[in-house]
Design a protein around this motif. Sequence first.
Motif, mmCIF file in Angstrom:
data_model
loop_
_atom_site.group_PDB
_atom_site.id
_atom_site.type_symbol
_atom_site.label_atom_id
_atom_site.label_comp_id
_atom_site.label_asym_id
_atom_site.label_seq_id
_atom_site.Cartn_x
_atom_site.Cartn_y
_atom_site.Cartn_z
ATOM 1 N N PHE A 94 22.646 -17.267 1.934
ATOM 2 C CA PHE A 94 21.859 -16.110 2.343
ATOM 3 C C PHE A 94 20.390 -16.220 1.928
ATOM 4 C CE2 PHE A 94 26.216 -14.474 1.791
ATOM 5 C CZ PHE A 94 26.441 -14.018 3.072
ATOM 6 N N MET A 95 20.100 -17.126 1.001
ATOM 7 C CA MET A 95 18.754 -17.286 0.420
ATOM 8 C C MET A 95 18.321 -16.004 -0.301
ATOM 9 S SD MET A 95 17.972 -20.423 0.891
ATOM 10 C CE MET A 95 16.234 -20.537 0.512
ATOM 11 N N ASP A 96 19.299 -15.276 -0.813
ATOM 12 C CA ASP A 96 19.097 -14.105 -1.642
ATOM 13 C C ASP A 96 19.959 -14.342 -2.881
ATOM 14 O OD1 ASP A 96 19.748 -11.605 -2.930
ATOM 15 O OD2 ASP A 96 19.025 -10.547 -1.154
ATOM 16 N N LEU A 97 19.314 -14.642 -4.012
ATOM 17 C CA LEU A 97 20.027 -15.068 -5.205
ATOM 18 C C LEU A 97 21.104 -14.075 -5.629
ATOM 19 C CD1 LEU A 97 20.003 -17.487 -7.077
ATOM 20 C CD2 LEU A 97 18.407 -16.283 -8.534
ATOM 21 N N ARG A 98 20.791 -12.809 -5.615
ATOM 22 C CA ARG A 98 21.769 -11.801 -6.028
ATOM 23 C C ARG A 98 22.962 -11.764 -5.077
ATOM 24 N NH1 ARG A 98 18.970 -6.260 -7.508
ATOM 25 N NH2 ARG A 98 21.151 -5.815 -7.902
ATOM 26 N N LEU A 99 22.706 -11.856 -3.782
ATOM 27 C CA LEU A 99 23.784 -11.794 -2.797
ATOM 28 C C LEU A 99 24.659 -13.045 -2.845
ATOM 29 C CD1 LEU A 99 25.159 -10.249 -0.529
ATOM 30 C CD2 LEU A 99 23.454 -11.188 1.049
ATOM 31 N N ASP A 100 24.045 -14.219 -2.861
ATOM 32 C CA ASP A 100 24.834 -15.459 -2.938
ATOM 33 C C ASP A 100 25.633 -15.515 -4.235
ATOM 34 O OD1 ASP A 100 24.461 -17.006 -0.530
ATOM 35 O OD2 ASP A 100 22.371 -17.266 -1.132
ATOM 36 N N TYR A 101 25.031 -15.120 -5.337
ATOM 37 C CA TYR A 101 25.721 -15.096 -6.631
ATOM 38 C C TYR A 101 26.946 -14.191 -6.549
ATOM 39 C CZ TYR A 101 26.498 -14.184 -11.603
ATOM 40 O OH TYR A 101 27.061 -14.043 -12.842
ATOM 41 N N TYR A 102 26.754 -12.994 -6.003
ATOM 42 C CA TYR A 102 27.848 -12.027 -5.904
ATOM 43 C C TYR A 102 28.975 -12.559 -5.012
ATOM 44 C CZ TYR A 102 30.452 -7.811 -4.794
ATOM 45 O OH TYR A 102 31.460 -6.903 -4.615
ATOM 46 N N VAL A 103 28.632 -13.070 -3.838
ATOM 47 C CA VAL A 103 29.643 -13.569 -2.903
ATOM 48 C C VAL A 103 30.431 -14.724 -3.521
ATOM 49 C CG1 VAL A 103 29.973 -14.766 -0.689
ATOM 50 C CG2 VAL A 103 28.470 -12.774 -0.821
ATOM 51 N N LEU A 104 29.733 -15.664 -4.142
ATOM 52 C CA LEU A 104 30.435 -16.794 -4.760
ATOM 53 C C LEU A 104 31.293 -16.347 -5.934
ATOM 54 C CD1 LEU A 104 27.716 -19.569 -4.580
ATOM 55 C CD2 LEU A 104 29.944 -19.572 -3.456
ATOM 56 N N LYS A 105 30.771 -15.466 -6.754
ATOM 57 C CA LYS A 105 31.520 -14.978 -7.917
ATOM 58 C C LYS A 105 32.825 -14.324 -7.469
ATOM 59 C CE LYS A 105 30.548 -11.058 -9.800
ATOM 60 N NZ LYS A 105 30.075 -9.883 -10.494
ATOM 61 N N ILE A 106 32.746 -13.411 -6.516
ATOM 62 C CA ILE A 106 33.934 -12.702 -6.033
ATOM 63 C C ILE A 106 34.908 -13.669 -5.344
ATOM 64 C CG2 ILE A 106 34.751 -10.950 -4.392
ATOM 65 C CD1 ILE A 106 33.383 -9.856 -6.957
ATOM 66 N N SER A 107 34.389 -14.549 -4.502
ATOM 67 C CA SER A 107 35.248 -15.496 -3.774
ATOM 68 C C SER A 107 35.956 -16.446 -4.724
ATOM 69 C CB SER A 107 34.419 -16.290 -2.769
ATOM 70 O OG SER A 107 33.815 -15.432 -1.838
ATOM 71 N N MET A 108 35.201 -17.020 -5.669
ATOM 72 C CA MET A 108 35.808 -17.972 -6.605
ATOM 73 C C MET A 108 36.837 -17.285 -7.490
ATOM 74 S SD MET A 108 32.720 -20.539 -7.707
ATOM 75 C CE MET A 108 31.797 -19.255 -8.532
ATOM 76 N N LYS A 109 36.520 -16.096 -7.960
ATOM 77 C CA LYS A 109 37.457 -15.381 -8.826
ATOM 78 C C LYS A 109 38.765 -15.115 -8.086
ATOM 79 C CE LYS A 109 37.636 -11.756 -12.229
ATOM 80 N NZ LYS A 109 36.881 -10.794 -13.002
ATOM 81 N N ASP A 110 38.684 -14.685 -6.840
ATOM 82 C CA ASP A 110 39.869 -14.415 -6.035
ATOM 83 C C ASP A 110 40.697 -15.685 -5.828
ATOM 84 O OD1 ASP A 110 41.536 -12.782 -4.205
ATOM 85 O OD2 ASP A 110 40.695 -14.118 -2.671
ATOM 86 N N ILE A 111 40.046 -16.752 -5.415
ATOM 87 C CA ILE A 111 40.757 -18.022 -5.163
ATOM 88 C C ILE A 111 41.428 -18.522 -6.438
ATOM 89 C CG2 ILE A 111 40.437 -20.479 -4.605
ATOM 90 C CD1 ILE A 111 40.226 -18.750 -2.141
ATOM 91 N N LEU A 112 40.696 -18.539 -7.540
ATOM 92 C CA LEU A 112 41.250 -19.063 -8.790
ATOM 93 C C LEU A 112 42.388 -18.188 -9.305
ATOM 94 C CD1 LEU A 112 38.012 -20.342 -10.540
ATOM 95 C CD2 LEU A 112 39.769 -21.676 -9.355
#
Length: 125
Positions: A94-112
């Motif tokens: 997204f080239m928005d640090l807060r948004l990319d951080y949030y999306v990756l954090k939530i996605s990785m947490k769910d997958i793991l």
Amino acid sequence: MKVLQDINEFKRFVKVNDVVLIGFVEGNTDVKRYMINLFEKLESRIGHIINFALFDIENTPNNSTIKEDEGINKLPLIRLYLNGENVFEQEDCFMDLRLDYYVLKISMKDILQRHGIRWSLRPTI
């Protein structure tokens, strides 16, 4: 964060580490610098669980091989590997640090968590 130099190093890194997040980029661009900042932020909070690496495939000998072998069609690409298996990927950012951080954090947490790995973020300093 490790910077991967070639396809063999990539394969080794994914094989020897249980949980790996790799950012695939191409060239010395704003996107590459952005990805480095994003990964450094994530690594400071969850580097105790996930091994981080950046792979600039433009500077890799036989870069078409990595694209073919890994099915990479669009860059940047972020992939999460668990025990050598690709379990999550995100094309582009997204080239928005807060948004990319949030999306990756939530996605990785769910997958793991679906794979039995529970984790929490380290507190910010």
